[in-house]
Design a protein around this motif. Structure first.
Motif, short mmCIF file in Angstrom:
data_model
loop_
_atom_site.label_atom_id
_atom_site.label_comp_id
_atom_site.label_asym_id
_atom_site.label_seq_id
_atom_site.Cartn_x
_atom_site.Cartn_y
_atom_site.Cartn_z
N GLU A 12 -6.44 -2.51 10.36
CA GLU A 12 -5.09 -2.49 9.82
C GLU A 12 -4.12 -2.61 10.99
O GLU A 12 -4.46 -2.31 12.12
CB GLU A 12 -4.83 -1.20 9.04
N THR A 62 -0.59 -1.43 12.77
CA THR A 62 0.41 -0.38 12.83
C THR A 62 1.46 -0.75 13.88
O THR A 62 1.12 -1.11 15.00
CB THR A 62 -0.23 0.97 13.22
N SER A 70 2.91 0.35 8.66
CA SER A 70 1.47 0.61 8.72
C SER A 70 0.77 -0.07 7.56
O SER A 70 1.29 -0.12 6.44
CB SER A 70 1.20 2.12 8.67
N GLY A 71 -0.41 -0.58 7.85
CA GLY A 71 -1.22 -1.19 6.80
C GLY A 71 -2.01 -0.17 6.01
O GLY A 71 -2.69 -0.51 5.05
N SER A 72 -1.94 1.10 6.42
CA SER A 72 -2.67 2.16 5.73
C SER A 72 -1.73 2.90 4.78
O SER A 72 -0.64 3.33 5.15
CB SER A 72 -3.25 3.15 6.74
N LEU A 73 -2.16 3.07 3.54
CA LEU A 73 -1.35 3.77 2.55
C LEU A 73 -1.21 5.25 2.89
O LEU A 73 -0.29 5.91 2.43
CB LEU A 73 -1.98 3.61 1.16
N SER A 74 -2.15 5.77 3.69
CA SER A 74 -2.13 7.19 4.04
C SER A 74 -1.18 7.50 5.18
O SER A 74 -0.99 8.66 5.54
CB SER A 74 -3.54 7.66 4.41
N PRO A 97 2.59 6.75 5.86
CA PRO A 97 3.87 6.17 5.47
C PRO A 97 4.82 6.00 6.64
O PRO A 97 4.66 6.63 7.70
CB PRO A 97 4.43 7.20 4.47
N LYS A 98 5.80 5.14 6.46
CA LYS A 98 6.82 4.91 7.47
C LYS A 98 7.56 6.22 7.76
O LYS A 98 7.87 6.98 6.86
CB LYS A 98 7.81 3.85 6.98
#
Length: 334
Positions: free
Chosen positions: A107, A109, A128-132, A134-135
């Motif tokens: 992912e 970042t 970030s490409g990860s849902l866990s 957040p911005k």
């Protein structure tokens, strides 16, 4: 008349002295004091190339540090990074320019650098490409001084005075849960013959996906957990590389490559938090932190042996002895 002349001389002398002092003061004001050169700009790419340990992860007032327990983040000067995790590790490429940190792996970042010193490293996630993640999530790390995940060292004793081979190795042999005679190699050490010392260093967590270690799987509310115990072995077999499987330890012992071990000591690996192992058949994981640690056999009547935590500074002597059965190890399988 004489008094007038004396007064005149005194006035002229005072005026001369005044002008002299003013000139001196003026000269002093004209002196240019040398200034120290301005500090050289910090080479951010070089400063960030270390192994970092997370100490705080938060978004506003919410804290997420428990999700990163036991993780490490390594940056290398060649532009590679590794995110070490007890469950699995990921890697990729990183760049740092104008305080913008970009990590591209499975992912991507993008983060803004908030602080970077010899001991501390902070950034805020901008994308970030990860849902866990957040911005706005702020990560704070501290530098791992020795740059490795785990290390152990101690003395090598040869009380029997056995003539030793020219090349000796130290390896960690992890017991496979389904067979008491099968071991997997993961982790290597070195012998210093000049001072009779050994040293072991582990730079990565074991690769679960690559099946380098075969742990006891644990189904729990949070997913799958892993744990394992390894024996610290002295040998002369150069083929024992990380990931090598010894299918029958009895057969391997007949080769004469076994030269000793650390009695009653295990390197322990635990992938999950303590609470996830409280109700498993094997009890020792509940006493250890996530990651690598050192343990000692603890006999429990009527149950499998447990393994109790031990201080790394304890006397962990690597004893030269070619009889495998002279060493005591925990029989921890259920």
């Amino acid at each position: 008349m004489k008094n007038n002349i004396r007064t005149l001389h005194y006035t002229i002398y005072s005026a001369f002295l005044c002008f002299f002092l003013m000139g001196a003061i003026g000269c002093q004001e004209g002196v240019i004091t040398p200034q120290p050169p301005p500090p050289e700009p910090v080479n951010l790419s070089k400063a960030i190339s270390n192994l970092w340990n997370p100490v705080s992860v938060k978004l506003g007032q919410q804290k997420f540090m428990d999700l990163y327990d036991g993780t490490r983040l390594s940056f290398y000067e060649n532009g590679q990074f590794i995110f070490h995790s007890p469950l699995q590790s990921s890697s990729g490429e990183w760049t740092l320019k104008d305080s913008t940190l970009v990590m591209v792996g499975n992912e991507t970042t993008v983060a803004k650098l908030l602080e970077l010193s010899t001991t501390k490293f902070r950034y805020v996630v901008e994308m970030s490409g990860s849902l866990s993640i957040p911005k706005g999530t702020i990560f704070e790390y501290e530098r791992v001084p020795d740059g490795i995940l785990y290390s152990l060292q101690g003395n090598v004793e040869n009380d029997q005075g056995l003539p030793l081979p020219s090349k000796l190795y130290v390896s960690l042999l992890w017991e496979k849960i389904e067979s008491p005679n099968t071991f997997v190699v993961w982790g290597q050490g070195q012998i210093n013959t000049e001072n009779n010392m050994y040293s072991i260093r582990l730079d990565e967590y074991p690769s679960i996906l690559g099946n380098c270690l075969n742990f006891e799987p644990l189904q729990c509310n949070l997913g799958i957990g892993y744990y394992g115990a390894a024996r610290i072995v002295l040998h002369s077999d150069p083929t024992l590389k990380d990931g090598t499987t010894i299918n029958d330890i009895s057969l391997w012992l007949t080769s004469g490559n076994f030269w000793g071990a650390i009695n009653d000591r295990h390197i322990v690996f635990v992938s999950n938090d303590v609470k996830d192992f409280l109700y498993t058949p094997v009890k020792f994981p509940a006493h250890f932190d996530v990651g690598y640690d050192l343990g000692k056999k603890k006999t429990v009547p009527g149950e499998p042996d447990r393994i109790a935590p031990l201080n790394n500074g304890d006397r962990n002597t690597l004893q030269v002895n070619q009889n495998w059965h002279n060493f005591t190890f925990a029989q921890w399988r259920p």
